[in-house]
Design a protein around this motif. Structure first.
Motif, PDB file in Angstrom:
ATOM      1  N   SER A  28       0.834  -1.200   0.000  1.00  0.00           N
ATOM      2  CA  SER A  28       0.000   0.000   0.000  1.00  0.00           C
ATOM      3  C   SER A  28       0.869   1.252   0.000  1.00  0.00           C
ATOM      4  CB  SER A  28      -0.907  -0.005   1.240  1.00  0.00           C
ATOM      5  OG  SER A  28      -1.469   1.266   1.431  1.00  0.00           O
ATOM      6  N   ALA A  29       1.909   1.235   0.815  1.00  0.00           N
ATOM      7  CA  ALA A  29       2.751   2.434   0.955  1.00  0.00           C
ATOM      8  C   ALA A  29       3.600   2.677  -0.291  1.00  0.00           C
ATOM      9  CB  ALA A  29       3.645   2.287   2.190  1.00  0.00           C
ATOM     10  N   GLY A  31       4.364   2.888  -3.914  1.00  0.00           N
ATOM     11  CA  GLY A  31       3.553   2.962  -5.132  1.00  0.00           C
ATOM     12  C   GLY A  31       3.977   4.137  -5.976  1.00  0.00           C
ATOM     13  N   LEU A  32       3.028   4.668  -6.722  1.00  0.00           N
ATOM     14  CA  LEU A  32       3.319   5.815  -7.572  1.00  0.00           C
ATOM     15  C   LEU A  32       3.820   6.984  -6.734  1.00  0.00           C
ATOM     16  CD1 LEU A  32       0.155   5.589  -9.830  1.00  0.00           C
ATOM     17  CD2 LEU A  32       2.495   5.003 -10.475  1.00  0.00           C
ATOM     18  N   GLY A  33       3.381   7.027  -5.468  1.00  0.00           N
ATOM     19  CA  GLY A  33       3.808   8.105  -4.576  1.00  0.00           C
ATOM     20  C   GLY A  33       5.322   8.152  -4.434  1.00  0.00           C
ATOM     21  N   ASN A  34       5.963   6.986  -4.442  1.00  0.00           N
ATOM     22  CA  ASN A  34       7.414   6.941  -4.264  1.00  0.00           C
ATOM     23  C   ASN A  34       8.162   7.214  -5.558  1.00  0.00           C
ATOM     24  OD1 ASN A  34       5.912   5.037  -2.507  1.00  0.00           O
ATOM     25  ND2 ASN A  34       7.878   4.954  -1.460  1.00  0.00           N
ATOM     26  N   TYR A 115      -5.066   8.699  -9.184  1.00  0.00           N
ATOM     27  CA  TYR A 115      -4.051   7.638  -9.122  1.00  0.00           C
ATOM     28  C   TYR A 115      -4.213   6.683 -10.305  1.00  0.00           C
ATOM     29  CZ  TYR A 115      -0.791   4.923  -6.204  1.00  0.00           C
ATOM     30  OH  TYR A 115       0.309   4.296  -5.691  1.00  0.00           O
ATOM     31  N   PHE A 236       0.918  10.896   2.234  1.00  0.00           N
ATOM     32  CA  PHE A 236       0.524  10.217   0.998  1.00  0.00           C
ATOM     33  C   PHE A 236       1.359   8.955   0.799  1.00  0.00           C
ATOM     34  CE2 PHE A 236       0.524   9.357  -3.525  1.00  0.00           C
ATOM     35  CZ  PHE A 236      -0.776   9.633  -3.921  1.00  0.00           C
ATOM     36  N   SER A 237       2.663   9.108   0.954  1.00  0.00           N
ATOM     37  CA  SER A 237       3.548   7.997   0.650  1.00  0.00           C
ATOM     38  C   SER A 237       3.377   6.842   1.639  1.00  0.00           C
ATOM     39  CB  SER A 237       4.992   8.488   0.652  1.00  0.00           C
ATOM     40  OG  SER A 237       5.836   7.494   0.141  1.00  0.00           O
ATOM     41  N   SER A 239       0.599   6.122   3.091  1.00  0.00           N
ATOM     42  CA  SER A 239      -0.837   5.754   3.081  1.00  0.00           C
ATOM     43  C   SER A 239      -1.520   6.096   4.402  1.00  0.00           C
ATOM     44  CB  SER A 239      -1.038   4.258   2.812  1.00  0.00           C
ATOM     45  OG  SER A 239      -0.379   3.848   1.656  1.00  0.00           O
ATOM     46  N   MET A 242      -6.128   8.190   6.177  1.00  0.00           N
ATOM     47  CA  MET A 242      -7.436   7.939   5.554  1.00  0.00           C
ATOM     48  C   MET A 242      -8.011   6.557   5.862  1.00  0.00           C
ATOM     49  SD  MET A 242      -6.931   6.878   1.670  1.00  0.00           S
ATOM     50  CE  MET A 242      -8.040   5.531   2.028  1.00  0.00           C
ATOM     51  N   ALA A 244      -6.512   3.528   5.354  1.00  0.00           N
ATOM     52  CA  ALA A 244      -6.016   2.383   4.573  1.00  0.00           C
ATOM     53  C   ALA A 244      -5.178   1.463   5.467  1.00  0.00           C
ATOM     54  CB  ALA A 244      -5.178   2.875   3.393  1.00  0.00           C
ATOM     55  N   SER A 333      -5.798  -0.625  -1.625  1.00  0.00           N
ATOM     56  CA  SER A 333      -5.946  -0.142  -0.249  1.00  0.00           C
ATOM     57  C   SER A 333      -6.677   1.198  -0.208  1.00  0.00           C
ATOM     58  CB  SER A 333      -4.579  -0.022   0.426  1.00  0.00           C
ATOM     59  OG  SER A 333      -3.868   1.084  -0.082  1.00  0.00           O
ATOM     60  N   LEU A 334      -6.754   1.867  -1.359  1.00  0.00           N
ATOM     61  CA  LEU A 334      -7.483   3.140  -1.392  1.00  0.00           C
ATOM     62  C   LEU A 334      -8.997   2.928  -1.328  1.00  0.00           C
ATOM     63  CD1 LEU A 334      -5.306   5.031  -4.008  1.00  0.00           C
ATOM     64  CD2 LEU A 334      -5.868   5.886  -1.740  1.00  0.00           C
TER      65      LEU A 334
END
Ligand code: PFF
Length: 465
Positions: A28-29, A31-34, A115, A236-237, A239, A242, A244, A333-334
């Protein structure tokens, strides 16, 4: 434990072991965020100054809040909305606390909507890289290719739809069935490929400049926008904020250590973000490109590297495939908080819940697609120029506002509303001092730090000359 639950079904699922939880939460952590967002935010935020604030936020805010989320989820074993409802009743706090869960669900929809569009770009780039087109073009042409692609809504729509449909199918089948196995294999390979890219970048003429950009801190670049952006990116990175991680915690076996798991997840997430930066900036500088390119950054930079590398067609394709996998393990996970809530409270089958939630996020995603073409509009936010209308609004609203607000509320609930024995019971930390440090960070440091930054966001302009 919880007594006030007569009308709420339990979420029965449980991970087969603590390791599966660590893997899923890392999925979950990471992802595209990284790999997509972190580098372009560093690029826009002026390099080392952004990285420093980001790391401080991870340590002082990320660690305690992640532990708090896992703790709350495991204690109540329900969706975020019902977890907050049941625990609030149990601890004698107001029923209003379930607002945290509602805010989290709304945030999940908004994030997933953009996302999925970016994950769709990634899917498209799997095929582009495989076609070998990048090996035949120069850096400026490769850059231009992306511009042509994102401004064609019909094309992007196909990839967005494909990503959302596959995400919905995975969520409908339950997390354990397919994904767990895939992640076990994919995550380590992604890490190895990222390391290989860093090696490639080390050989490029921009390596020194890249390192300098990432790690030398020019404090004059620490504007309110950059600080707030780095704090939001930490949420965000990881998760966080929210629900998740809370819902994943609700599937965690009772015997597992929360602190140990949290450290592993956070270390993996931070390492992947830094490696992505180390891979990307040297290539940016070696090719005379612009670090502040914003969301297109990796789609313009990485194909240049793959185009020049021996075997780049193969490695590049593999890289984008793995990035899509990283995106899937985050996307599920979102919507899991909303899917679990619908299943629990409305009695829907997972399939129905997944289609409803995925469908709504897909619809919202159309606004992001249009933000890169026909409906693009620009505005300024805390001194930063934003050019992609709805995409930027959704991103700012979630990354900079609702995730941090959710995080503060979670920290305040865990730190101030839960009884100390209940906290100790869940965390079971070996050292008493460790518990006191966590409690101090959760009660004071995290809420005050994040709260002050948010207040500055809202009212800071009154202080400006
Ligand atoms: N952490 C994910 C990433 O870095 O790509 C994105 C994300 C997933 C944010 C789940 C929030 C969330 F609840």
């Amino acid at each position: 434990m919880a007594t006030a639950d007569v009308h709420i079904n339990y979420v029965h699922a449980q991970w087969s072991s603590r390791w599966v939880f660590v893997l899923a939460a890392t999925g979950s952590a990471v992802g595209l965020g990284n790999i997509w967002k972190f580098p372009y935010m560093v690029g826009q935020g002026g390099g080392g100054a952004f990285v420093l604030v980001y790391l401080v936020c991870i340590a002082l805010v990320g660690i305690p809040i992640m532990m708090a989320e896992v703790l709350l989820g495991r204690r109540a074993r329900r969706s975020p909305v019902n977890t907050m409802r049941v625990l609030a009743l149990d601890e004698g706090a107001g029923a209003g606390w379930q607002f945290v869960g509602w805010l989290g669900m709304a945030t999940g929809f908004l994030i997933l909507s953009f996302y999925s569009v970016v994950a769709g770009w990634t899917l498209a780039y799997v095929f582009r890289t495989a076609s070998g087109v990048f090996a035949t073009q120069d850096p400026q042409q490769i850059k231009a290719l992306f511009g042509v692609f994102v401004t064609d809504p019909a094309k992007v729509l196909i990839w967005h739809t494909l990503f959302m449909v596959t995400t919905t199918v995975i969520v409908a089948r339950g997390v354990q069935a397919g994904l767990e196995k895939a992640v076990r294999f994919m995550m380590p390979v992604l890490l190895i490929l990222l390391l290989a890219l860093v090696f490639y970048a080390m050989g490029s003429s921009g390596f020194g400049q890249g390192i300098e950009f990432l790690f030398s801190t020019d404090f004059s670049r620490l504007t309110p926008g950059v600080i707030l952006g780095a704090m939001g990116q930490a949420f965000f990175s990881l998760s966080l904020g929210m629900g998740a991680i809370l819902i994943y915690g609700s599937y965690l076996p009772q015997s597992a250590s929360i602190a140990g798991s949290t450290f592993m997840i956070i270390a993996a997430d931070t390492a992947v973000a830094l490696l992505a930066g180390l891979a990307i900036f040297p290539i940016v500088f070696a090719n005379g490109l612009e670090p502040a390119a914003g969301p297109p950054l990796i789609f313009e930079i990485l194909p240049i590297a793959f185009g020049q590398m021996p075997g780049g067609g193969f490695w590049g394709t593999l890289f984008f495939v793995l990035l899509v996998f990283a995106a899937w393990t985050s996307a599920i996970s979102l919507i899991e908080p909303a899917v679990a809530w619908l299943t629990e409270t409305r009695g829907f089958r997972r399939m129905v819940s997944a289609v409803l939630t995925g469908g709504l996020a897909w619809l919202l995603g159309l606004l992001t697609i249009m933000s890169f073409s026909h409906w693009a509009f620009s505005f300024r936010f805390l001194g930063l120029e934003k050019t992609n209308g709805f995409f930027d609004i959704f991103d700012i609203l979630t990354t900079n506002i609702t995730l941090p607000v959710g995080g503060i509320l979670i920290a305040v609930f865990a730190g101030w509303k839960m009884q100390r024995p209940h906290l100790q019971d869940e965390l079971r930390l070996a050292s008493r001092a460790g518990f006191e440090v966590w409690l101090f960070l959760t009660r004071f440091v995290a809420p005050v730090m994040v709260g002050l930054l948010l207040l500055y966001l809202l009212f800071g302009h009154y202080f400006d000359a």
